[in-house]
Design a protein around this motif. Structure first.
Motif, PDB file in Angstrom:
ATOM      1  N   LEU A   2      96.815 171.479  55.782  1.00  0.00           N
ATOM      2  CA  LEU A   2      97.184 172.839  55.368  1.00  0.00           C
ATOM      3  C   LEU A   2      97.481 173.701  56.585  1.00  0.00           C
ATOM      4  O   LEU A   2      96.745 173.677  57.572  1.00  0.00           O
ATOM      5  CB  LEU A   2      96.042 173.488  54.573  1.00  0.00           C
ATOM      6  CG  LEU A   2      95.733 172.896  53.194  1.00  0.00           C
ATOM      7  CD1 LEU A   2      94.472 173.556  52.630  1.00  0.00           C
ATOM      8  CD2 LEU A   2      96.899 173.081  52.239  1.00  0.00           C
ATOM      9  N   CYS A   3      98.570 174.480  56.522  1.00  0.00           N
ATOM     10  CA  CYS A   3      98.793 175.487  57.564  1.00  0.00           C
ATOM     11  C   CYS A   3      97.837 176.647  57.319  1.00  0.00           C
ATOM     12  O   CYS A   3      97.182 176.717  56.284  1.00  0.00           O
ATOM     13  CB  CYS A   3     100.251 175.960  57.575  1.00  0.00           C
ATOM     14  SG  CYS A   3     100.610 177.284  56.399  1.00  0.00           S
ATOM     15  N   THR A   4      97.754 177.561  58.297  1.00  0.00           N
ATOM     16  CA  THR A   4      96.791 178.666  58.162  1.00  0.00           C
ATOM     17  C   THR A   4      97.186 179.626  57.046  1.00  0.00           C
ATOM     18  O   THR A   4      96.414 180.487  56.665  1.00  0.00           O
ATOM     19  CB  THR A   4      96.648 179.435  59.494  1.00  0.00           C
ATOM     20  OG1 THR A   4      97.965 179.699  59.995  1.00  0.00           O
ATOM     21  CG2 THR A   4      95.872 178.617  60.508  1.00  0.00           C
ATOM     22  N   ASN A   5      98.417 179.470  56.485  1.00  0.00           N
ATOM     23  CA  ASN A   5      98.799 180.261  55.313  1.00  0.00           C
ATOM     24  C   ASN A   5      98.608 179.476  54.013  1.00  0.00           C
ATOM     25  O   ASN A   5      98.995 179.930  52.945  1.00  0.00           O
ATOM     26  CB  ASN A   5     100.254 180.713  55.431  1.00  0.00           C
ATOM     27  CG  ASN A   5     100.431 181.711  56.568  1.00  0.00           C
ATOM     28  OD1 ASN A   5      99.585 182.571  56.783  1.00  0.00           O
ATOM     29  ND2 ASN A   5     101.506 181.569  57.332  1.00  0.00           N
ATOM     30  N   GLY A   6      98.045 178.273  54.135  1.00  0.00           N
ATOM     31  CA  GLY A   6      97.683 177.523  52.936  1.00  0.00           C
ATOM     32  C   GLY A   6      98.746 176.597  52.394  1.00  0.00           C
ATOM     33  O   GLY A   6      98.626 176.115  51.278  1.00  0.00           O
ATOM     34  N   HIS A   7      99.831 176.324  53.165  1.00  0.00           N
ATOM     35  CA  HIS A   7     100.875 175.407  52.684  1.00  0.00           C
ATOM     36  C   HIS A   7     100.522 173.968  53.015  1.00  0.00           C
ATOM     37  O   HIS A   7     100.003 173.699  54.105  1.00  0.00           O
ATOM     38  CB  HIS A   7     102.231 175.758  53.302  1.00  0.00           C
ATOM     39  CG  HIS A   7     102.647 177.174  53.050  1.00  0.00           C
ATOM     40  ND1 HIS A   7     103.016 178.032  54.064  1.00  0.00           N
ATOM     41  CD2 HIS A   7     102.719 177.887  51.901  1.00  0.00           C
ATOM     42  CE1 HIS A   7     103.308 179.216  53.553  1.00  0.00           C
ATOM     43  NE2 HIS A   7     103.131 179.155  52.238  1.00  0.00           N
ATOM     44  N   ASN A   8     100.838 173.076  52.102  1.00  0.00           N
ATOM     45  CA  ASN A   8     100.550 171.666  52.316  1.00  0.00           C
ATOM     46  C   ASN A   8     101.674 171.017  53.144  1.00  0.00           C
ATOM     47  O   ASN A   8     102.848 171.189  52.835  1.00  0.00           O
ATOM     48  CB  ASN A   8     100.415 170.971  50.956  1.00  0.00           C
ATOM     49  CG  ASN A   8      99.636 169.673  51.062  1.00  0.00           C
ATOM     50  OD1 ASN A   8      98.976 169.419  52.069  1.00  0.00           O
ATOM     51  ND2 ASN A   8      99.709 168.860  50.023  1.00  0.00           N
ATOM     52  N   VAL A  15     104.967 171.960  62.897  1.00  0.00           N
ATOM     53  CA  VAL A  15     105.058 173.325  62.372  1.00  0.00           C
ATOM     54  C   VAL A  15     105.108 173.220  60.843  1.00  0.00           C
ATOM     55  O   VAL A  15     105.510 172.209  60.286  1.00  0.00           O
ATOM     56  CB  VAL A  15     106.321 174.070  62.878  1.00  0.00           C
ATOM     57  CG1 VAL A  15     106.238 174.302  64.379  1.00  0.00           C
ATOM     58  CG2 VAL A  15     107.589 173.315  62.498  1.00  0.00           C
ATOM     59  N   CYS A  16     104.700 174.295  60.180  1.00  0.00           N
ATOM     60  CA  CYS A  16     104.723 174.299  58.721  1.00  0.00           C
ATOM     61  C   CYS A  16     106.165 174.260  58.221  1.00  0.00           C
ATOM     62  O   CYS A  16     107.002 175.024  58.688  1.00  0.00           O
ATOM     63  CB  CYS A  16     104.012 175.549  58.199  1.00  0.00           C
ATOM     64  SG  CYS A  16     104.107 175.706  56.404  1.00  0.00           S
ATOM     65  N   ARG A  17     106.467 173.361  57.286  1.00  0.00           N
ATOM     66  CA  ARG A  17     107.833 173.229  56.784  1.00  0.00           C
ATOM     67  C   ARG A  17     108.194 174.399  55.869  1.00  0.00           C
ATOM     68  O   ARG A  17     109.357 174.606  55.551  1.00  0.00           O
ATOM     69  CB  ARG A  17     108.008 171.894  56.054  1.00  0.00           C
ATOM     70  CG  ARG A  17     107.192 171.786  54.791  1.00  0.00           C
ATOM     71  CD  ARG A  17     107.226 170.382  54.192  1.00  0.00           C
ATOM     72  NE  ARG A  17     106.108 170.217  53.253  1.00  0.00           N
ATOM     73  CZ  ARG A  17     106.174 170.626  51.980  1.00  0.00           C
ATOM     74  NH1 ARG A  17     107.239 171.189  51.500  1.00  0.00           N
ATOM     75  NH2 ARG A  17     105.119 170.459  51.206  1.00  0.00           N
ATOM     76  N   ILE A  18     107.225 175.218  55.447  1.00  0.00           N
ATOM     77  CA  ILE A  18     107.516 176.345  54.545  1.00  0.00           C
ATOM     78  C   ILE A  18     107.586 177.665  55.316  1.00  0.00           C
ATOM     79  O   ILE A  18     108.557 178.401  55.220  1.00  0.00           O
ATOM     80  CB  ILE A  18     106.468 176.408  53.414  1.00  0.00           C
ATOM     81  CG1 ILE A  18     106.605 175.153  52.529  1.00  0.00           C
ATOM     82  CG2 ILE A  18     106.636 177.690  52.571  1.00  0.00           C
ATOM     83  CD1 ILE A  18     105.425 174.883  51.639  1.00  0.00           C
ATOM     84  N   CYS A  19     106.555 177.977  56.114  1.00  0.00           N
ATOM     85  CA  CYS A  19     106.541 179.279  56.794  1.00  0.00           C
ATOM     86  C   CYS A  19     106.762 179.159  58.292  1.00  0.00           C
ATOM     87  O   CYS A  19     106.928 180.181  58.965  1.00  0.00           O
ATOM     88  CB  CYS A  19     105.238 180.029  56.503  1.00  0.00           C
ATOM     89  SG  CYS A  19     103.771 179.222  57.173  1.00  0.00           S
ATOM     90  N   GLY A  20     106.729 177.948  58.876  1.00  0.00           N
ATOM     91  CA  GLY A  20     107.095 177.766  60.277  1.00  0.00           C
ATOM     92  C   GLY A  20     105.995 178.002  61.289  1.00  0.00           C
ATOM     93  O   GLY A  20     106.243 177.858  62.481  1.00  0.00           O
ATOM     94  N   VAL A  21     104.789 178.358  60.875  1.00  0.00           N
ATOM     95  CA  VAL A  21     103.721 178.564  61.866  1.00  0.00           C
ATOM     96  C   VAL A  21     103.293 177.216  62.418  1.00  0.00           C
ATOM     97  O   VAL A  21     103.453 176.181  61.768  1.00  0.00           O
ATOM     98  CB  VAL A  21     102.495 179.299  61.266  1.00  0.00           C
ATOM     99  CG1 VAL A  21     102.877 180.678  60.737  1.00  0.00           C
ATOM    100  CG2 VAL A  21     101.827 178.451  60.189  1.00  0.00           C
ATOM    101  N   ASN A  22     102.787 177.214  63.668  1.00  0.00           N
ATOM    102  CA  ASN A  22     102.318 175.963  64.260  1.00  0.00           C
ATOM    103  C   ASN A  22     100.790 175.893  64.284  1.00  0.00           C
ATOM    104  O   ASN A  22     100.213 175.150  65.058  1.00  0.00           O
ATOM    105  CB  ASN A  22     102.917 175.768  65.663  1.00  0.00           C
ATOM    106  CG  ASN A  22     102.465 176.866  66.617  1.00  0.00           C
ATOM    107  OD1 ASN A  22     101.760 177.790  66.217  1.00  0.00           O
ATOM    108  ND2 ASN A  22     102.879 176.770  67.875  1.00  0.00           N
TER     109      ASN A  22
HETATM  110 ZN    ZN Z   1     102.818 177.511  55.939  1.00  0.00          ZN
END
Ligand code: ZN
Length: 121
Positions: A2-8, A15-22
């Protein structure tokens, strides 16, 4: 993972494929947050409630103190329940001591001081 925004994301994502955070939630934190309740803490609280003429209270104290040690070591949940079991255990033991003293007093008042043959009830 999970990214820190909760995306799987895939476990090896950079990096998160939805919001781009690393930044990703550490797996250890997820495990800790979803840790199970200590079985001994649950047992301690239940035994403290059921009492069973003081037997439950003694077991509640044993399980309660063991559960606290186990929780300190493993990070399981249930500290509040272990504490409740310990408190209920002591209250239950105080109750059984009170009852024993009470019954002893009743027993003595009936049998140790007999009514003389000519007394009026
Ligand atoms: Zn994310």
């Amino acid at each position: 993972m999970l990214c820190t925004n909760g995306h799987n994301n895939a476990d090896d994502a950079a990096v998160c494929r939805i919001c781009g955070v690393n930044t990703f939630s550490a797996p250890a934190l997820i495990v800790k947050a979803s840790a199970e309740y200590s079985g001994m803490a649950i047992a301690s609280m239940v035994l403290g409630i059921v009492w069973i003429y003081g037997i439950g209270s003694i077991l509640a104290l044993v399980f309660g103190y063991q559960a606290r040690k186990q929780i300190d070591r493993t990070g399981q949940r249930g500290t509040g329940m272990a504490t409740a079991g310990i408190v209920l255990g002591w209250v239950g033991l105080a109750g059984i001591i009170f009852i024993v003293f009470f019954l002893t007093a009743v027993f003595h008042s009936v049998h140790v001081v007999p009514c003389p043959p000519n007394c009026q009830p």
